[in-house]
Design a protein around this motif. Structure first.
Motif, PDB file in Angstrom:
ATOM      1  N   CYS A   1     -10.412  26.987  29.383  1.00 51.05           N
ATOM      2  CA  CYS A   1     -10.371  28.352  29.887  1.00 51.05           C
ATOM      3  C   CYS A   1     -11.781  28.911  30.052  1.00 51.05           C
ATOM      4  O   CYS A   1     -12.125  29.466  31.105  1.00 51.05           O
ATOM      5  CB  CYS A   1      -9.548  29.234  28.947  1.00 51.05           C
ATOM      6  SG  CYS A   1      -9.426  30.952  29.468  1.00 51.05           S
ATOM      7  N   CYS A   2     -12.617  28.754  29.044  1.00 53.41           N
ATOM      8  CA  CYS A   2     -13.986  29.269  29.108  1.00 53.41           C
ATOM      9  C   CYS A   2     -14.786  28.584  30.209  1.00 53.41           C
ATOM     10  O   CYS A   2     -15.555  29.234  30.912  1.00 53.41           O
ATOM     11  CB  CYS A   2     -14.681  29.092  27.760  1.00 53.41           C
ATOM     12  SG  CYS A   2     -14.050  30.195  26.474  1.00 53.41           S
ATOM     13  N   ARG A   3     -14.612  27.296  30.356  1.00 55.59           N
ATOM     14  CA  ARG A   3     -15.325  26.561  31.402  1.00 55.59           C
ATOM     15  C   ARG A   3     -14.939  27.097  32.780  1.00 55.59           C
ATOM     16  O   ARG A   3     -15.781  27.253  33.660  1.00 55.59           O
ATOM     17  CB  ARG A   3     -15.028  25.069  31.292  1.00 55.59           C
ATOM     18  CG  ARG A   3     -15.806  24.210  32.268  1.00 55.59           C
ATOM     19  CD  ARG A   3     -15.634  22.706  32.047  1.00 55.59           C
ATOM     20  NE  ARG A   3     -14.284  22.267  31.797  1.00 55.59           N
ATOM     21  CZ  ARG A   3     -13.818  21.868  30.607  1.00 55.59           C
ATOM     22  NH1 ARG A   3     -14.598  21.851  29.550  1.00 55.59           N
ATOM     23  NH2 ARG A   3     -12.568  21.481  30.466  1.00 55.59           N
ATOM     24  N   ASN A   4     -13.667  27.420  32.981  1.00 52.97           N
ATOM     25  CA  ASN A   4     -13.200  27.892  34.284  1.00 52.97           C
ATOM     26  C   ASN A   4     -13.582  29.335  34.593  1.00 52.97           C
ATOM     27  O   ASN A   4     -13.845  29.660  35.744  1.00 52.97           O
ATOM     28  CB  ASN A   4     -11.674  27.759  34.382  1.00 52.97           C
ATOM     29  CG  ASN A   4     -11.266  26.365  34.731  1.00 52.97           C
ATOM     30  OD1 ASN A   4     -11.573  25.886  35.808  1.00 52.97           O
ATOM     31  ND2 ASN A   4     -10.588  25.698  33.817  1.00 52.97           N
ATOM     32  N   TYR A   5     -13.581  30.218  33.604  1.00 52.83           N
ATOM     33  CA  TYR A   5     -13.762  31.640  33.874  1.00 52.83           C
ATOM     34  C   TYR A   5     -15.035  32.258  33.316  1.00 52.83           C
ATOM     35  O   TYR A   5     -15.452  33.306  33.781  1.00 52.83           O
ATOM     36  CB  TYR A   5     -12.556  32.432  33.353  1.00 52.83           C
ATOM     37  CG  TYR A   5     -11.290  31.927  33.979  1.00 52.83           C
ATOM     38  CD1 TYR A   5     -11.041  32.128  35.324  1.00 52.83           C
ATOM     39  CD2 TYR A   5     -10.381  31.196  33.243  1.00 52.83           C
ATOM     40  CE1 TYR A   5      -9.901  31.631  35.922  1.00 52.83           C
ATOM     41  CE2 TYR A   5      -9.229  30.702  33.829  1.00 52.83           C
ATOM     42  CZ  TYR A   5      -8.999  30.919  35.168  1.00 52.83           C
ATOM     43  OH  TYR A   5      -7.879  30.417  35.755  1.00 52.83           O
ATOM     44  N   PHE A   6     -15.613  31.628  32.305  1.00 53.34           N
ATOM     45  CA  PHE A   6     -16.804  32.211  31.680  1.00 53.34           C
ATOM     46  C   PHE A   6     -17.874  31.143  31.463  1.00 53.34           C
ATOM     47  O   PHE A   6     -18.529  31.112  30.426  1.00 53.34           O
ATOM     48  CB  PHE A   6     -16.442  32.848  30.328  1.00 53.34           C
ATOM     49  CG  PHE A   6     -15.413  33.937  30.418  1.00 53.34           C
ATOM     50  CD1 PHE A   6     -15.728  35.172  30.940  1.00 53.34           C
ATOM     51  CD2 PHE A   6     -14.110  33.711  29.972  1.00 53.34           C
ATOM     52  CE1 PHE A   6     -14.775  36.184  31.016  1.00 53.34           C
ATOM     53  CE2 PHE A   6     -13.156  34.712  30.042  1.00 53.34           C
ATOM     54  CZ  PHE A   6     -13.490  35.949  30.565  1.00 53.34           C
ATOM     55  N   GLY A   7     -18.070  30.284  32.436  1.00 54.82           N
ATOM     56  CA  GLY A   7     -19.040  29.195  32.318  1.00 54.82           C
ATOM     57  C   GLY A   7     -20.451  29.679  32.037  1.00 54.82           C
ATOM     58  O   GLY A   7     -21.264  28.953  31.483  1.00 54.82           O
ATOM     59  N   TRP A   8     -20.752  30.901  32.383  1.00 57.82           N
ATOM     60  CA  TRP A   8     -22.071  31.491  32.170  1.00 57.82           C
ATOM     61  C   TRP A   8     -22.258  32.001  30.747  1.00 57.82           C
ATOM     62  O   TRP A   8     -23.351  32.414  30.370  1.00 57.82           O
ATOM     63  CB  TRP A   8     -22.279  32.655  33.142  1.00 57.82           C
ATOM     64  CG  TRP A   8     -21.123  33.604  33.137  1.00 57.82           C
ATOM     65  CD1 TRP A   8     -20.030  33.579  33.947  1.00 57.82           C
ATOM     66  CD2 TRP A   8     -20.919  34.705  32.245  1.00 57.82           C
ATOM     67  NE1 TRP A   8     -19.163  34.593  33.620  1.00 57.82           N
ATOM     68  CE2 TRP A   8     -19.681  35.307  32.584  1.00 57.82           C
ATOM     69  CE3 TRP A   8     -21.664  35.253  31.215  1.00 57.82           C
ATOM     70  CZ2 TRP A   8     -19.183  36.416  31.921  1.00 57.82           C
ATOM     71  CZ3 TRP A   8     -21.149  36.357  30.546  1.00 57.82           C
ATOM     72  CH2 TRP A   8     -19.924  36.928  30.908  1.00 57.82           C
ATOM     73  N   ALA A   9     -21.188  32.028  29.943  1.00 59.69           N
ATOM     74  CA  ALA A   9     -21.248  32.639  28.611  1.00 59.69           C
ATOM     75  C   ALA A   9     -21.109  31.585  27.523  1.00 59.69           C
ATOM     76  O   ALA A   9     -20.004  31.141  27.218  1.00 59.69           O
ATOM     77  CB  ALA A   9     -20.144  33.681  28.471  1.00 59.69           C
TER      78      ALA A   9
END
Length: 134
Positions: A72-80
């Motif tokens: 999920c993080c890789r898909n939507y918050f890769g910058w964080a």
């Protein structure tokens, strides 16, 4: 009967055409969804949540809901880089933590405190250095 462009032939048509983001509420139906992690847009810190996602995510679970916080993080918050830890997952080791970067916002010097902004960490070849001499 066909009521023209503004009318649908059924409640389902109307809800699909005008309330796709709130289809469940409009139609009075419940939508089954797969449990998993989805982006929690409203939170201050980027993270993926579990529980009951918004209707538009439940209508397309393959596009929004993921098995792990890492996906999920890789898909939507890769910058964080903190997203996975914020989501209850195991954070990956930060390979940039010991690199130097220009701290324009606080000290106006080069530091290696592991607190580089996300844009710096996402492009370390451009913004970060192994030594102060570089």
């Amino acid at each position: 009967t066909d009521g023209g462009w503004w009318h649908g032939s059924s409640k389902e048509d109307c809800c699909t055409k005008y309330f796709v983001w709130a289809y469940t509420e409009c139609s009075g139906e419940s939508i089954e969804y797969l449990p998993g992690y989805y982006p929690a847009w409203g939170d201050i810190e980027p993270r993926c949540d579990t529980g009951e996602p918004p209707d538009y995510m439940r209508r397309n679970p393959k596009g929004w809901i993921h098995d792990t916080p890492e996906e999920c993080c890789r898909n939507y918050f890769g910058w964080a880089p903190t997203c996975v830890a914020n989501s209850g997952g195991t954070a990956a080791v930060d390979l940039t933590a010991s690199l130097y970067y220009a701290d324009w916002s606080q000290t106006n010097t080069c530091v290696n405190d592991g607190k580089a902004p996300g844009y710096v960490k996402s492009s370390p070849k451009i913004w970060m250095y192994e030594t102060l001499v570089e």
